[in-house]
Design an enzyme around this catalytic site. Structure first.
Site, PDB file in Angstrom:
ATOM      1  N   ASP A  25       0.826  -1.203   0.000  1.00 45.61           N
ATOM      2  CA  ASP A  25       0.000   0.000   0.000  1.00 45.61           C
ATOM      3  C   ASP A  25       0.866   1.261   0.000  1.00 45.61           C
ATOM      4  OD1 ASP A  25      -2.078  -1.699   0.076  1.00 45.61           O
ATOM      5  OD2 ASP A  25      -2.898  -1.033   2.012  1.00 45.61           O
ATOM      6  N   GLU A  27       3.917   1.639  -1.168  1.00 43.45           N
ATOM      7  CA  GLU A  27       4.542   1.839  -2.477  1.00 43.45           C
ATOM      8  C   GLU A  27       3.531   2.454  -3.447  1.00 43.45           C
ATOM      9  OE1 GLU A  27       7.777  -1.711  -2.981  1.00 43.45           O
ATOM     10  OE2 GLU A  27       5.703  -2.260  -2.675  1.00 43.45           O
ATOM     11  N   ASP A  29       0.934   4.272  -2.601  1.00 44.22           N
ATOM     12  CA  ASP A  29       0.732   5.675  -2.223  1.00 44.22           C
ATOM     13  C   ASP A  29       1.852   6.557  -2.758  1.00 44.22           C
ATOM     14  OD1 ASP A  29      -1.601   5.205  -0.971  1.00 44.22           O
ATOM     15  OD2 ASP A  29      -0.733   5.010   1.040  1.00 44.22           O
ATOM     16  N   SER A  74     -32.288  -8.134 -22.504  1.00 44.38           N
ATOM     17  CA  SER A  74     -31.754  -9.148 -21.587  1.00 44.38           C
ATOM     18  C   SER A  74     -31.585 -10.468 -22.324  1.00 44.38           C
ATOM     19  CB  SER A  74     -32.662  -9.298 -20.374  1.00 44.38           C
ATOM     20  OG  SER A  74     -33.885  -9.838 -20.793  1.00 44.38           O
ATOM     21  N   GLU A 107     -18.730 -17.007 -22.357  1.00 42.82           N
ATOM     22  CA  GLU A 107     -18.168 -16.084 -21.359  1.00 42.82           C
ATOM     23  C   GLU A 107     -18.749 -16.414 -19.997  1.00 42.82           C
ATOM     24  OE1 GLU A 107     -19.278 -12.132 -22.550  1.00 42.82           O
ATOM     25  OE2 GLU A 107     -18.710 -12.504 -24.629  1.00 42.82           O
ATOM     26  N   ASP A 111     -22.162 -11.481 -12.152  1.00 42.23           N
ATOM     27  CA  ASP A 111     -23.322 -11.137 -11.342  1.00 42.23           C
ATOM     28  C   ASP A 111     -23.170  -9.724 -10.779  1.00 42.23           C
ATOM     29  OD1 ASP A 111     -25.745 -11.436 -10.235  1.00 42.23           O
ATOM     30  OD2 ASP A 111     -25.137 -12.850  -8.674  1.00 42.23           O
ATOM     31  N   ARG A 130     -28.807   0.179 -17.018  1.00 42.77           N
ATOM     32  CA  ARG A 130     -29.716  -0.477 -17.928  1.00 42.77           C
ATOM     33  C   ARG A 130     -31.129   0.093 -17.809  1.00 42.77           C
ATOM     34  NH1 ARG A 130     -31.770  -6.334 -19.410  1.00 42.77           N
ATOM     35  NH2 ARG A 130     -33.639  -5.787 -18.295  1.00 42.77           N
ATOM     36  N   TYR A 219     -18.254  -6.548 -21.913  1.00 38.38           N
ATOM     37  CA  TYR A 219     -18.652  -7.750 -22.646  1.00 38.38           C
ATOM     38  C   TYR A 219     -19.216  -7.491 -24.042  1.00 38.38           C
ATOM     39  CZ  TYR A 219     -23.263  -6.953 -20.398  1.00 38.38           C
ATOM     40  OH  TYR A 219     -24.426  -6.419 -19.938  1.00 38.38           O
ATOM     41  N   LYS A 282     -22.715 -17.173 -26.936  1.00 34.34           N
ATOM     42  CA  LYS A 282     -23.092 -16.232 -28.004  1.00 34.34           C
ATOM     43  C   LYS A 282     -22.599 -16.783 -29.336  1.00 34.34           C
ATOM     44  CE  LYS A 282     -22.280 -12.403 -24.784  1.00 34.34           C
ATOM     45  NZ  LYS A 282     -21.534 -11.192 -24.438  1.00 34.34           N
ATOM     46  N   CYS A 400     -40.926 -39.418  23.024  1.00 32.55           N
ATOM     47  CA  CYS A 400     -39.967 -39.808  21.989  1.00 32.55           C
ATOM     48  C   CYS A 400     -40.710 -40.527  20.860  1.00 32.55           C
ATOM     49  CB  CYS A 400     -38.913 -40.715  22.600  1.00 32.55           C
ATOM     50  SG  CYS A 400     -37.856 -41.507  21.371  1.00 32.55           S
ATOM     51  N   CYS A 403     -39.547 -44.389  21.119  1.00 31.41           N
ATOM     52  CA  CYS A 403     -39.803 -45.285  22.250  1.00 31.41           C
ATOM     53  C   CYS A 403     -40.866 -44.761  23.214  1.00 31.41           C
ATOM     54  CB  CYS A 403     -38.500 -45.569  23.006  1.00 31.41           C
ATOM     55  SG  CYS A 403     -37.945 -44.178  23.998  1.00 31.41           S
ATOM     56  N   CYS A 418     -34.501 -37.551  24.263  1.00 29.61           N
ATOM     57  CA  CYS A 418     -35.347 -38.642  24.702  1.00 29.61           C
ATOM     58  C   CYS A 418     -34.794 -39.111  26.038  1.00 29.61           C
ATOM     59  CB  CYS A 418     -35.269 -39.765  23.681  1.00 29.61           C
ATOM     60  SG  CYS A 418     -35.834 -41.325  24.349  1.00 29.61           S
ATOM     61  N   CYS A 424     -34.404 -46.844  24.620  1.00 31.31           N
ATOM     62  CA  CYS A 424     -34.798 -46.311  23.314  1.00 31.31           C
ATOM     63  C   CYS A 424     -33.980 -46.957  22.194  1.00 31.31           C
ATOM     64  CB  CYS A 424     -34.596 -44.790  23.293  1.00 31.31           C
ATOM     65  SG  CYS A 424     -35.053 -44.060  21.711  1.00 31.31           S
TER      66      CYS A 424
END
Ligand code: IVH
Length: 663
Positions: A25, A27, A29, A74, A107, A111, A130, A219, A282, A400, A403, A418, A424
């Protein structure tokens, strides 16, 4: 300045997109500061695509609405190979003989959120969401802050208007970082990376968007693509050369290659730095794409080949209770069978009664079931608004289901059990294995394998049946691999186990909460079995190391008729022990004293302190009276301390107590 900009772009991409920083970080900066210094010294030379400008302009009052030059449509969906075959057949049906079976380009289906970005003569001018496909919102200010988005396209200076579409997303690592920070701050976290990306893009203050780890993946090129480029795969390669990030693509021929690309993506899904919900296939040839055109709002030349849904809604038809091997009673949701995460799910564990209460779920409810990867399915949501009339709250069964013994839910515990114990059938197998184990009754020659086999054949049901095995000697010899000699050995080992000790016997009974130490303490405290079997909860609590919960468990165990029957049968079969030396309590230093404990002790838990006091012969009670010998008072002692002082009961602090017990 140009080389600093180039370096910063590479490191931005490594950090925000690949999540694989190549420099520290500080470097980073340093590079950034060098650029800022140059820009301060030579303001007339500030480059329009300088990443120092990607920090966000002034807040907006609202986003303005913009109509798309070309509608943003879509994609249709397919979920399995058969549907994919149908898709390819539909494509073929519209192509001439010579064009049939075209190459496809595949492809990842990212999400995130679809965004259209315009460049005029290589310079970023506008980004639009969209929206409804016809009209979207101008989110230029926020989009400009996305670190891996090129704002100037050197190689596209001679293109009047270039429209690039793609997905804005938040990589998983950045999402987790953001949510961690949110938890530390105001606690408002995002449900998933998609929501986080959407929330960031919809900020009116661009400096907020600038602080979010967003990335843009291109895309498609929708306007301004050079004529020399004839395929989708070449279009993406061109975008990459211009400086855009594009996800991995593959050109495939025919259904088998397409299917294997899809399957390979499923395999690598978890390792990707961002979330995807499928693949997109596609037609690769752009001329064929235009020829195929659109059907209502979806292209005929492409479809999403989606992953099986990981969260689906279904009806919870019923809740059944199952008994586990150690007596725990767990609720199982019986679902209207449903496809989730690629398999049919009809049962889902609801864990325990507390979980049912937390979810507020009833038979008849509509629920969301989630199953990702190999993780067991889980009810993640109950749709209370959709609850039909006449449903009833779930209650814990009183008996139970296996049993009919009473079900107990010890205070402070999540799992109901039980109380049938050794009786049992659901618990018998486990109880048998425990009973014969080395530290219990120790029947060395009777291995677990044979024991389970005898259990499965109905020859051994309870531990008492072990001592009746000799009546089945002829049948045992017929077991595969169990010759006369082995049978004789087993029977001899059983015979030898009849002489045992009281602590071993108590431990072997498998009473919940009673380990070897407690079993020994019980034996030493009470001296013999009948005294333990008839002891009250209070009397049991006086035993070192026995708390209220364990005392109740022991008490309940000896109140269950079946357990008494098994114990009697064992003794009748000849299981016996020498009477043991009861520890003479009169010899103990605190014999005859009654103590009460209050407040928080810093050196040990209250249960431990209680065990120590009991070990020294004291009784430990829950309330102060004039008969109390002493009050052990820790930090934050309350009403008991006041009462002790009023009654003149001696108050012992922790230091004095530690001295007393010699710690
Ligand atoms: S191409 C005519 N390629 O999926 C539409 N879309 O369900 C062509 N998406 O709105 C879209 N990854 O937001 C395309 N590699 C990809 C994609 C992709 C994600 C999204 C996009 C679109 C939605 C359609």
């Amino acid at each position: 300045m140009r080389s600093l900009i180039k370096a910063l772009r590479i490191h931005n991409n490594a950090y925000y997109v690949l999540d694989d920083p190549q420099i520290s970080d500080s470097e980073y900066d340093q590079l950034r500061r060098s650029l800022i210094e140059l820009e301060e010294g030579y303001s007339d030379l500030i480059q329009p695509d300088s990443p120092t400008g990607q920090v966000g302009d002034a807040p907006l009052a609202a986003f303005s609405q913009v109509t798309h030059d070309i509608p943003m449509l879509s994609l249709g969906n397919v979920f399995n190979k058969d549907d994919l075959v149908d898709f390819m057949r539909r494509v073929n049906d519209r192509l001439s003989e010579a064009q049939k079976n075209p190459a496809y380009e595949m492809e990842l289906k990212l999400d995130g959120l679809a965004v259209s970005i315009k460049y005029e003569n290589g310079k970023f001018v506008q980004a639009i969401t969209r929206g409804d496909g016809q009209t979207g919102e101008d989110i230029s200010q926020n989009t400009k802050t996305i670190r891996n988005l090129p704002l100037v396209l050197e190689e596209a200076r001679d293109i009047d208007l270039l429209e690039v579409r793609g997905e804005v997303l938040m990589p998983k690592a950045g999402f987790e970082r953001l949510n961690r920070q949110a938890l530390e701050n105001d606690g408002k976290t995002f449900a998933n990376p998609r929501n986080a990306a959407a929330g960031s893009l919809r900020q009116l203050d661009p400096s907020v968007a600038a602080s979010r780890p967003l990335a843009f993946y291109a895309y498609s090129v929708n306007q301004g693509l050079p004529d020399s480029i004839a395929t989708q795969s070449d279009a993406l390669a061109w975008l990459k050369d211009l400086g855009f990030t594009v996800s991995a693509v593959q050109v495939v021929q025919g259904i088998h290659e397409a299917q294997s690309y899809y399957e390979s993506v499923i395999e690598s899904r978890a390792d990707l730095p961002f979330e995807i919900d499928g693949t997109v296939i596609k037609v690769n040839d752009l001329a064929l794409q235009s020829q195929l055109g659109f059907l209502s709002r979806e292209p005929r030349w492409a479809t999403a080949y989606k992953f099986p849904a990981e969260t689906v809604m279904t009806t919870l038809n019923n809740i059944e209770w199952q008994v586990g091997r150690t007596g725990q009673i767990t609720p199982v949701g019986k679902l209207e069978p449903v496809q989730v995460g690629g398999v049919t799910v009809s049962n889902v564990t609801l864990h325990n009664f507390g979980e049912i209460q937390r979810l507020d779920v009833r038979a008849g409810d509509t629920v969301s079931v989630h199953r990702a990867g190999d993780v067991i399915p889980k009810v993640t949501r109950v749709w209370h608004d959709m609850r039909p009339e006449g449903t009833k709250p779930v209650t814990l069964p009183k008996e139970c289901p296996v049993c009919d013994s009473p079900v107990v839910l010890p205070e402070g515990e999540a799992l109901a059990r039980c109380s049938g114990g050794l009786f049992c059938p659901a618990q018998q197998q486990e109880a048998l294995i425990h009973f014969v184990s080395r530290r219990a009754i120790d029947i060395d020659g009777l291995g677990e394998r044979w024991l389970i086999s005898f259990f499965e054949h109905g020859i051994v049901k309870t531990v008492a049946d072990i001592y009746r095995l000799k009546d089945h000697a002829e049948e045992l010899v017929t077991f595969e691999k169990l010759g006369e000699k082995s049978v004789a050995n087993i029977l001899a080992a059983i015979e030898a186990s009849k002489k045992t000790t009281l602590p071993r016997f108590i431990y072997a009974l498998g009473i919940r909460g009673v380990g070897e130490t407690t079993a020994r303490n019980l034996a030493e405290y009470f001296g013999d079995l009948p005294a333990i079997m008839t002891a009250s909860i209070e009397a049991l609590e006086a035993v070192p190391d026995v708390g209220t919960i364990t005392a109740e468990l022991i008490h309940d165990f000896f109140r269950a008729e079946h357990n008494i029957e098994v114990i009697e049968a064992l003794q009748q079969a000849g299981v016996h022990w020498d009477k043991i030396e009861q520890i003479a309590s009169a010899d103990l230093p605190l014999d005859g004293q009654t103590w009460v404990i209050t407040g928080t002790l810093s050196s040990m838990a209250r249960d431990e302190a209680k065990a120590k006091l009991q070990g020294l012969g004291a009784k430990v009670s829950g309330s102060i009276s004039s008969k109390t010998t002493a009050l052990l008072a820790g930090e934050k002692a309350g009403s008991k301390l006041t009462k002790a002082e009023k009654l003149g009961v001696e108050v012992v602090d922790e230091a004095k107590f530690l001295a007393l017990i010699g710690d």
